[in-house]
Design a protein around this motif. Structure first.
Motif, PDB file in Angstrom:
ATOM      1  N   UNK A  18       0.867  -1.131   0.082  1.00  0.00           N
ATOM      2  CA  UNK A  18      -0.034  -0.010   0.100  1.00  0.00           C
ATOM      3  C   UNK A  18       0.828   1.354   0.269  1.00  0.00           C
ATOM      4  N   UNK A  19       1.986   1.359   1.023  1.00  0.00           N
ATOM      5  CA  UNK A  19       3.002   2.446   0.779  1.00  0.00           C
ATOM      6  C   UNK A  19       3.609   2.537  -0.551  1.00  0.00           C
ATOM      7  N   UNK A  20       4.033   1.317  -1.261  1.00  0.00           N
ATOM      8  CA  UNK A  20       4.493   1.731  -2.423  1.00  0.00           C
ATOM      9  C   UNK A  20       3.385   2.396  -3.636  1.00  0.00           C
ATOM     10  N   UNK A  21       2.203   1.795  -3.492  1.00  0.00           N
ATOM     11  CA  UNK A  21       1.165   2.134  -4.504  1.00  0.00           C
ATOM     12  C   UNK A  21       0.981   3.651  -4.129  1.00  0.00           C
ATOM     13  N   UNK A  22       0.846   3.868  -3.080  1.00  0.00           N
ATOM     14  CA  UNK A  22       0.607   5.540  -2.598  1.00  0.00           C
ATOM     15  C   UNK A  22       1.600   6.396  -3.038  1.00  0.00           C
ATOM     16  N   UNK A  23       2.984   5.966  -2.847  1.00  0.00           N
ATOM     17  CA  UNK A  23       4.003   6.763  -3.107  1.00  0.00           C
ATOM     18  C   UNK A  23       4.103   6.896  -4.731  1.00  0.00           C
ATOM     19  N   UNK A  24       4.099   5.737  -5.327  1.00  0.00           N
ATOM     20  CA  UNK A  24       4.053   5.953  -6.757  1.00  0.00           C
ATOM     21  C   UNK A  24       3.179   6.728  -7.482  1.00  0.00           C
ATOM     22  N   UNK A  25       1.702   6.754  -6.912  1.00  0.00           N
ATOM     23  CA  UNK A  25       0.789   7.758  -6.903  1.00  0.00           C
ATOM     24  C   UNK A  25       1.154   9.176  -7.117  1.00  0.00           C
ATOM     25  N   UNK A  27       4.217  10.402  -6.781  1.00  0.00           N
ATOM     26  CA  UNK A  27       5.330  10.892  -7.584  1.00  0.00           C
ATOM     27  C   UNK A  27       4.969  10.947  -9.024  1.00  0.00           C
ATOM     28  N   UNK A  28       3.779  10.368  -9.380  1.00  0.00           N
ATOM     29  CA  UNK A  28       3.336  10.368 -10.662  1.00  0.00           C
ATOM     30  C   UNK A  28       2.681  11.714 -10.900  1.00  0.00           C
ATOM     31  N   UNK A  29       1.814  11.809  -9.938  1.00  0.00           N
ATOM     32  CA  UNK A  29       1.190  13.302  -9.844  1.00  0.00           C
ATOM     33  C   UNK A  29       2.286  14.625  -9.821  1.00  0.00           C
ATOM     34  N   UNK A  30       3.165  14.404  -8.956  1.00  0.00           N
ATOM     35  CA  UNK A  30       4.199  15.305  -8.857  1.00  0.00           C
ATOM     36  C   UNK A  30       4.755  15.617 -10.203  1.00  0.00           C
ATOM     37  N   UNK A  31       5.262  14.425 -11.018  1.00  0.00           N
ATOM     38  CA  UNK A  31       5.896  14.535 -12.283  1.00  0.00           C
ATOM     39  C   UNK A  31       4.942  15.475 -13.221  1.00  0.00           C
ATOM     40  N   UNK A  32       3.875  15.078 -13.113  1.00  0.00           N
ATOM     41  CA  UNK A  32       3.018  15.625 -14.053  1.00  0.00           C
ATOM     42  C   UNK A  32       2.810  17.173 -13.910  1.00  0.00           C
ATOM     43  N   UNK A  33       2.472  17.415 -12.579  1.00  0.00           N
ATOM     44  CA  UNK A  33       2.553  18.720 -12.080  1.00  0.00           C
ATOM     45  C   UNK A  33       3.970  19.664 -12.627  1.00  0.00           C
ATOM     46  N   UNK A  34       5.199  18.995 -12.415  1.00  0.00           N
ATOM     47  CA  UNK A  34       6.319  19.442 -12.682  1.00  0.00           C
ATOM     48  C   UNK A  34       6.325  19.722 -14.296  1.00  0.00           C
ATOM     49  N   UNK A  35       5.758  18.820 -14.952  1.00  0.00           N
ATOM     50  CA  UNK A  35       5.831  18.974 -16.557  1.00  0.00           C
ATOM     51  C   UNK A  35       4.939  19.981 -16.846  1.00  0.00           C
TER      52      UNK A  35
END
Length: 135
Positions: A18-25, A27-35
């Motif tokens: 669960x921690x891995x899934x939450x962290x992945x989501x 990080x993905x949202x942060x990457x989209x915002x940064x792009x």
């Protein structure tokens, strides 16, 4: 089977997954915002450069394609205030053939500085135009 060992192991495994899934989501949202931020800054910076050049060379016809592109960039990537100021600029050009774009340029400049973590400057815009002397 030893239940005393299986239950804590299962709970730890579930917590890790669960921690891995939450962290992945996250990080993905942060990457989209940064792009998105990177693209927005790129195009607003290009629009800013065009309007600065327009301010130095009053003749809009000389670089009308760049001005049109800069206007479309602001409509695509600008915030509400920037789009409103851009619309005012466009309407003034359409109605009278001239317009003051200083407020728009200052707004775009201050937005770019804010996004880069730089201190927002005043509402003034002082530019230097150097015209070389002919020999």
């Amino acid at each position: 089977m030893d239940w005393k060992l299986l239950i804590p192991t299962t709970i730890a495994t579930l917590a890790a997954v669960i921690g891995w899934v939450v962290a992945h989501k996250l990080n993905a949202a942060r990457d989209v915002r940064n792009k998105q931020r990177e693209i927005r800054l790129k195009y607003l910076s290009e629009a800013y450069d065009v309007f600065i050049e327009l301010g130095r060379n009053v003749d809009i016809l000389g670089n009308y394609r760049e001005v049109e592109r800069a206007i479309s960039y602001i409509h695509s990537y600008g915030n509400t205030k920037q789009v409103e100021l851009c619309d005012k600029f466009v309407n003034d050009i359409a109605l009278s053939g001239s317009a003051n774009h200083t407020e728009l340029v200052v707004e775009v400049r201050n937005f770019i500085r804010s996004e880069l973590g730089l201190r927002v400057l005043s509402t003034k815009l002082n530019l230097l135009k150097v015209t070389p002397k002919e020999k």
